[in-house]
Design a protein around this motif. Sequence first.
Motif, PDB file in Angstrom:
ATOM      1  N   SER A   1       0.832  -1.375  -0.158  1.00  0.00           N
ATOM      2  CA  SER A   1       0.070  -0.020   0.064  1.00  0.00           C
ATOM      3  C   SER A   1       0.713   1.276  -0.064  1.00  0.00           C
ATOM      4  O   SER A   1       0.426   2.328  -0.258  1.00  0.00           O
ATOM      5  N   TRP A   2       2.173   1.137   0.196  1.00  0.00           N
ATOM      6  CA  TRP A   2       3.317   2.336  -0.032  1.00  0.00           C
ATOM      7  C   TRP A   2       3.498   2.941  -1.276  1.00  0.00           C
ATOM      8  O   TRP A   2       3.906   3.833  -1.490  1.00  0.00           O
ATOM      9  N   PHE A   3       2.690   1.983  -2.315  1.00  0.00           N
ATOM     10  CA  PHE A   3       3.009   2.322  -3.536  1.00  0.00           C
ATOM     11  C   PHE A   3       1.945   2.787  -4.244  1.00  0.00           C
ATOM     12  O   PHE A   3       0.928   2.575  -4.145  1.00  0.00           O
ATOM     13  N   GLN A   4       2.125   3.265  -5.563  1.00  0.00           N
ATOM     14  CA  GLN A   4       1.300   3.636  -6.805  1.00  0.00           C
ATOM     15  C   GLN A   4       1.815   3.471  -8.001  1.00  0.00           C
ATOM     16  O   GLN A   4       3.133   3.099  -8.129  1.00  0.00           O
ATOM     17  N   LEU A   5       1.118   3.468  -8.982  1.00  0.00           N
ATOM     18  CA  LEU A   5       1.508   3.333 -10.382  1.00  0.00           C
ATOM     19  C   LEU A   5       1.736   4.617 -11.000  1.00  0.00           C
ATOM     20  O   LEU A   5       0.862   5.732 -10.739  1.00  0.00           O
ATOM     21  N   ASP A   6       2.652   4.732 -11.928  1.00  0.00           N
ATOM     22  CA  ASP A   6       2.706   5.997 -12.551  1.00  0.00           C
ATOM     23  C   ASP A   6       1.623   6.460 -13.681  1.00  0.00           C
ATOM     24  O   ASP A   6       1.027   5.507 -14.010  1.00  0.00           O
ATOM     25  N   PRO A   7       1.177   7.719 -13.716  1.00  0.00           N
ATOM     26  CA  PRO A   7      -0.137   7.813 -14.358  1.00  0.00           C
ATOM     27  C   PRO A   7       0.175   7.650 -15.731  1.00  0.00           C
ATOM     28  O   PRO A   7      -0.901   7.424 -16.742  1.00  0.00           O
ATOM     29  N   ALA A   8       1.492   7.768 -16.241  1.00  0.00           N
ATOM     30  CA  ALA A   8       1.641   7.814 -17.928  1.00  0.00           C
ATOM     31  C   ALA A   8       1.321   6.279 -18.488  1.00  0.00           C
ATOM     32  O   ALA A   8       0.387   6.129 -19.395  1.00  0.00           O
ATOM     33  N   THR A   9       1.918   5.370 -17.769  1.00  0.00           N
ATOM     34  CA  THR A   9       1.802   3.923 -18.482  1.00  0.00           C
ATOM     35  C   THR A   9       1.273   2.928 -17.286  1.00  0.00           C
ATOM     36  O   THR A   9       0.701   2.089 -17.795  1.00  0.00           O
TER      37      THR A   9
ATOM     38  N   PRO B   1       1.334  13.762  -7.544  1.00  0.00           N
ATOM     39  CA  PRO B   1       0.467  13.003  -8.351  1.00  0.00           C
ATOM     40  C   PRO B   1       1.098  11.906  -8.959  1.00  0.00           C
ATOM     41  O   PRO B   1       0.475  10.784  -9.314  1.00  0.00           O
ATOM     42  N   ASP B   2       2.363  12.217  -9.574  1.00  0.00           N
ATOM     43  CA  ASP B   2       3.259  10.982 -10.124  1.00  0.00           C
ATOM     44  C   ASP B   2       3.972  10.104  -9.339  1.00  0.00           C
ATOM     45  O   ASP B   2       4.319   9.163  -9.654  1.00  0.00           O
ATOM     46  N   GLY B   3       4.242  10.473  -7.687  1.00  0.00           N
ATOM     47  CA  GLY B   3       4.819   9.655  -7.021  1.00  0.00           C
ATOM     48  C   GLY B   3       6.267   9.702  -7.089  1.00  0.00           C
ATOM     49  O   GLY B   3       6.826  10.574  -8.092  1.00  0.00           O
ATOM     50  N   GLN B   4       7.091   9.227  -6.121  1.00  0.00           N
ATOM     51  CA  GLN B   4       8.634   9.185  -6.315  1.00  0.00           C
ATOM     52  C   GLN B   4       9.248   8.192  -6.786  1.00  0.00           C
ATOM     53  O   GLN B   4       8.839   6.706  -6.143  1.00  0.00           O
ATOM     54  N   ALA B   5       9.879   8.063  -7.727  1.00  0.00           N
ATOM     55  CA  ALA B   5      10.654   7.009  -8.672  1.00  0.00           C
ATOM     56  C   ALA B   5      11.454   6.219  -7.435  1.00  0.00           C
ATOM     57  O   ALA B   5      11.960   6.946  -6.573  1.00  0.00           O
ATOM     58  N   LEU B   6      11.762   4.915  -7.710  1.00  0.00           N
ATOM     59  CA  LEU B   6      12.362   4.126  -6.885  1.00  0.00           C
ATOM     60  C   LEU B   6      13.946   4.406  -7.090  1.00  0.00           C
ATOM     61  O   LEU B   6      14.411   4.325  -8.454  1.00  0.00           O
ATOM     62  N   ASN B   7      14.880   4.499  -6.230  1.00  0.00           N
ATOM     63  CA  ASN B   7      16.110   4.741  -6.333  1.00  0.00           C
ATOM     64  C   ASN B   7      17.027   3.484  -7.190  1.00  0.00           C
ATOM     65  O   ASN B   7      16.454   2.368  -6.268  1.00  0.00           O
ATOM     66  N   PRO B   8      17.702   3.505  -8.065  1.00  0.00           N
ATOM     67  CA  PRO B   8      18.462   2.428  -8.690  1.00  0.00           C
ATOM     68  C   PRO B   8      19.474   1.862  -7.473  1.00  0.00           C
ATOM     69  O   PRO B   8      20.074   2.626  -6.662  1.00  0.00           O
ATOM     70  N   PHE B   9      19.388   0.597  -7.298  1.00  0.00           N
ATOM     71  CA  PHE B   9      20.377  -0.070  -6.265  1.00  0.00           C
ATOM     72  C   PHE B   9      19.729   0.058  -4.992  1.00  0.00           C
ATOM     73  O   PHE B   9      20.333  -0.566  -3.942  1.00  0.00           O
ATOM     74  N   GLY B  10      18.542   0.548  -4.851  1.00  0.00           N
ATOM     75  CA  GLY B  10      18.049   0.652  -3.411  1.00  0.00           C
ATOM     76  C   GLY B  10      16.848  -0.318  -3.356  1.00  0.00           C
ATOM     77  O   GLY B  10      16.246  -0.626  -2.159  1.00  0.00           O
ATOM     78  N   TRP B  11      16.394  -1.008  -4.213  1.00  0.00           N
ATOM     79  CA  TRP B  11      15.251  -1.930  -4.162  1.00  0.00           C
ATOM     80  C   TRP B  11      15.391  -3.276  -4.993  1.00  0.00           C
ATOM     81  O   TRP B  11      16.027  -3.354  -5.966  1.00  0.00           O
ATOM     82  N   ILE B  12      14.568  -4.440  -4.458  1.00  0.00           N
ATOM     83  CA  ILE B  12      14.492  -5.718  -5.344  1.00  0.00           C
ATOM     84  C   ILE B  12      13.002  -5.477  -5.620  1.00  0.00           C
ATOM     85  O   ILE B  12      12.170  -5.634  -4.649  1.00  0.00           O
TER      86      ILE B  12
END
Length: 514
Positions: A158-166, A177-188
Amino acid sequence: MAIVDIHGNPLQQRTLREPQTSQLSQLHSEFAAHPSSGLTPPRLAAILKAAEAGDIRAQCELFQDMEEKDAHLLAEIGKRRRALTTVDWEVIPPREASATEQAEADWLNEVLQDLPDFEDLLFDLLDAIGKGFSCIELDWARYGSEWLPAAFNYREASWFQLDPATRTELRLRDGSPDGQALNPFGWIVHTHKAKSGYVARGGLYRVLAWPFLFKNYAVRDLAEFLEIYGLPVRLGIYPNGATQNEKSTLLNAVVSIGHNAAGIIPEGMAIDFKEAAKGTHEPFDWMVNWAEKSMSKAILGGTLTSQADGQSSTNALGNVHNEVRHDLLKSDAKQVASSLRQYLLYPLLVLNKGGERDPRRLPRFRFDLVEPEDMSTYAEALPKLVEAGMQIPLSWAHEKLRIPLPTKGDAVLGTSAPVSPLQAATRLVALKGTSGDEVADPLGDLAEDLATDWQPVANMVEGPVQQLLASCKSIEEFRDRLPELIPQMDATKLAEQIAEGLFAATLAGRTGAV
């Protein structure tokens, strides 16, 4: 040169210093809205439609409620998620690996084997089976000269959302509205294809939400049925002219008898017990069983492995269902292995071994899902096939039976050493000298031992002859080419076998054993 992830996004140094969500304190202080409370078909449809539009929060919270409120659903999804945590795994180098690539694969194996909570990581990644995705935040730490994950932090869907464009890219909910992109190397980030569709529609719980809802209705109606029809109707009878206070006293007594099985009423009044109307719980049970069977089919591919119908099943049908479940396990393993390769193996190599990486030459994460064959079948068939002349590689037999090949210095199981003809003759002499009883058929035993030891040696000589005979078109050609085989034959063992047999026979004859 900037360090980039497998998708070409550059590494930000703060990603290694602190987790991205440490800057989003509002997410840590959120409490679930529990949308399953008072859930109705129109409200469920609205939650699913909102998720398709990119707002997946209510859907994810509903999926979490479904696991907490439905014991059968939790048990079935738990079987599927835990199945992969019990499987052996390894990191293997790419095909035709160089020495460097082999060394990197060995290093990754050591690193991952030393992680204490790696099985928990696998379990959390498979949360994506139901919800469509699972995001694990990496907490990096420096150990000597190496950057390694200090923790794998599961983050609520529930902490996440989808980007509005795709509507395909997962982003953190930061209030924008767009949310914050996940940092590279920070997530699986593991998106699971339990069914076809984009992220919001790819989870199994989209299918199971309706059986969950109908089962809740059936359970609620069953509880009301038991409350109404499980107790007899109590009627309070008061005389004409009773005051309002007397009527209230009688009513309280009727209610008290229903719950406490005891009560008092004024003199002149009575309580009459009427038998409850006839009814049956079978329709409610049928609805509950239907919902649970539907859940088992969707999650495990069948119902016999879960016994959702409460009845025993045949072993044959159970085996069929187990095979389907093994197919699901293989699919889950391949998808998880792909995510680990991109979001864990690649960062470990880039951060610690450096250099540009060709994604096609990355080591692979592989689960050992090969099931051993029936040893009794192979133990009976292989010797007969070998005797028939089939050339069966030893490595193939070990692979089929899941028996590792011994390494240098390993103790191995073995049979007793074969008895040579000389040893057989010596034993015959000993039997004759130490016992007055006649041996049943010593000459036959000696002949059998000689034939047993003769066969492998004879095959060495006969094999080339038979091959030459098969390739010749005439007996004359065979006669002319026969001398060609002499250099190919080793007659040493054949001569030794003949000499040993003659000596054994002579010894046995002279001592009277035969």
